[in-house]
Design an enzyme around this catalytic site. Structure first.
Site, short mmCIF file in Angstrom:
data_model
loop_
_atom_site.label_atom_id
_atom_site.label_comp_id
_atom_site.label_asym_id
_atom_site.label_seq_id
_atom_site.Cartn_x
_atom_site.Cartn_y
_atom_site.Cartn_z
CE1 TYR A 124 12.10 -8.24 1.38
CE2 TYR A 124 14.30 -8.42 1.04
CZ TYR A 124 13.54 -7.72 1.61
OH TYR A 124 13.40 -6.57 2.57
CB SER B 102 16.98 -4.92 1.68
OG SER B 102 17.83 -5.99 2.90
P1 NAD Z 1 5.84 -4.33 7.59
O1 NAD Z 1 4.65 -5.58 6.82
O2 NAD Z 1 6.18 -4.09 9.26
O3 NAD Z 1 5.52 -3.31 6.64
C1 NAD Z 1 5.37 -3.20 5.47
C2 NAD Z 1 4.30 -2.00 5.02
O4 NAD Z 1 3.65 -2.34 3.87
C3 NAD Z 1 3.08 -2.84 6.09
O5 NAD Z 1 2.34 -0.91 6.47
C4 NAD Z 1 2.44 -3.24 4.63
O6 NAD Z 1 0.06 -2.45 4.82
C5 NAD Z 1 2.03 -2.73 3.54
N1 NAD Z 1 2.15 -3.36 2.38
C6 NAD Z 1 2.69 -5.07 2.58
N2 NAD Z 1 2.10 -4.54 0.69
C7 NAD Z 1 1.20 -3.24 0.55
C8 NAD Z 1 0.60 -3.19 -0.81
N3 NAD Z 1 0.43 -3.83 -2.00
N4 NAD Z 1 -0.10 -1.99 -0.74
C9 NAD Z 1 0.36 -0.93 -0.39
N5 NAD Z 1 1.39 -1.78 1.01
C10 NAD Z 1 1.10 -2.88 1.88
O7 NAD Z 1 7.60 -4.51 7.17
P2 NAD Z 1 8.83 -3.57 7.76
O8 NAD Z 1 9.96 -4.76 7.77
O9 NAD Z 1 8.32 -2.38 8.36
O10 NAD Z 1 9.29 -3.13 5.93
C11 NAD Z 1 9.16 -1.93 5.17
C12 NAD Z 1 10.12 -1.92 4.33
O11 NAD Z 1 11.86 -2.90 4.76
C13 NAD Z 1 9.98 -3.74 3.48
O12 NAD Z 1 10.37 -2.72 1.96
C14 NAD Z 1 11.05 -4.55 3.71
O13 NAD Z 1 11.64 -5.08 2.54
C15 NAD Z 1 12.13 -3.00 3.83
N6 NAD Z 1 13.57 -4.14 4.86
C16 NAD Z 1 12.91 -4.22 6.10
C17 NAD Z 1 13.69 -4.99 6.83
C18 NAD Z 1 13.29 -6.39 7.80
O14 NAD Z 1 14.42 -6.30 8.59
N7 NAD Z 1 12.40 -5.79 8.20
C19 NAD Z 1 15.07 -4.76 6.82
C20 NAD Z 1 15.94 -4.39 4.82
C21 NAD Z 1 14.51 -4.26 4.40
#
Ligand code: NAD
Length: 258
Positions: free
Chosen positions: A154, A141
């Site tokens: 985080y 991130s």
């Molecule tokens: P999201 O909530 O859409 O997806 C998260 C996924 O993780 C889902 O499939 C959920 O079921 C799974 N998950 C959660 N807890 C779990 C567990 N205990 N075991 C197995 N799976 C689990 O979120 P996203 O935005 O797609 O985020 C995905 C990654 O991207 C994360 O690591 C997040 O920190 C990172 N990220 C997101 C953003 C953003 O702006 N959306 C920015 C930077 C980084």
């Protein structure tokens, strides 16, 4: 060149993880998806991946449970034949000030966003070494490089992922394995949508203000990154052209950390 390879993508029932799975399947990569959600919706996504002409399987391992993670990697090897690509993507968020931050949220975020990647790498690296090729991609991130108030767990976990990425990259540098982290800014996914009410409460502003004055204020392009853009960088990192890119934190944040 990726056709016939196999990928394990943690946290891929939604958001960025699902986009990785779709983009890799479009390149002919067999995929194991993982994460939570309603069984019928996960099955629909799995079938959608298979419709792209690859093998797609689902594994329900909880990323807070090391034994389930070990079993997930072993199952991927048994059912897909290899683990060539590993994407550590599962992640959750919780927004609160340090004095109010719940202990159980700290533990869960460190376990899911950081420790799970240690466990997947530990079990996947030997398989990649044996195969003589591998790609590990960690979804970090912008918060792997800079901080924001209210996100102590985080930001700590994502800075930890940066350290894990660099260390595993050095340890595998002579094994034709690359290890990199993608550092997106704000990507429009359920994770971002869900943190808007808490951020509004923490800062005492409206949800609309959070979206425009807090989230996009950090992002000079004033646009959310798309899941497809993040996935296309991951596909590039899997190509031979990216063979010398290892140990890096690649920003895709609309200029946030510039
Ligand atoms: P999201 O909530 O859409 O997806 C998260 C996924 O993780 C889902 O499939 C959920 O079921 C799974 N998950 C959660 N807890 C779990 C567990 N205990 N075991 C197995 N799976 C689990 O979120 P996203 O935005 O797609 O985020 C995905 C990654 O991207 C994360 O690591 C997040 O920190 C990172 N990220 C997101 C953003 C953003 O702006 N959306 C920015 C930077 C980084």
């Amino acid at each position: 060149m990726l056709k016939g390879k196999s990928a394990v993508i943690t946290g891929s029932t939604s958001g960025i993880g699902l986009a990785y799975a779709k983009a890799l399947a479009d390149e002919g990569v067999n995929v194991m998806i993982n994460g939570f959600g309603p069984a019928d919706e996960i099955e629909t996504e799995r079938k959608g991946l298979e419709a792209r002409g690859v093998k797609a399987i689902y594994n329900a391992a909880d990323m807070t449970k090391p034994a389930e993670i070990a079993d997930m990697i072993a199952t991927a090897k048994a059912e897909l034949g290899s683990v060539d690509i590993l994407i550590n993507n599962a992640g959750i968020q919780h927004v609160a000030g340090i004095a109010e931050f719940p202990d159980e949220k700290w533990d869960a975020i460190i376990a899911i966003n950081l420790s799970s990647a240690f466990h997947t790498c530990k079990h996947a690296v030997p398989l990649m070494r044996e195969a003589g090729w591998g790609r590990i991609i960690n979804t970090a991130s912008a918060h792997a490089k800079v901080a924001s108030p209210g996100k102590v767990a985080y930001v700590a976990a994502k800075h930890g992922i940066a350290g894990l990425t660099k260390t595993v990259a050095l340890e595998t540098a002579e094994d034709k394995i690359t290890v990199n982290a993608i550092c997106p800014g704000y990507v429009w996914t359920p994770l971002v949508e869900k943190q808007i009410p808490d951020t509004a409460r923490t800062r005492g502003i409206t949800e609309e203000q959070v979206k425009h004055d807090v989230l996009l204020a950090a992002q000079p392009t004033k646009e959310f990154v798309t899941v497809e853009q993040v996935a296309s960088l991951a596909v590039y990192l899997c190509t031979d052209g990216a063979a010398s890119i290892t140990g890096t934190l690649l920003s895709m944040d609309g200029g946030w950390t510039a």
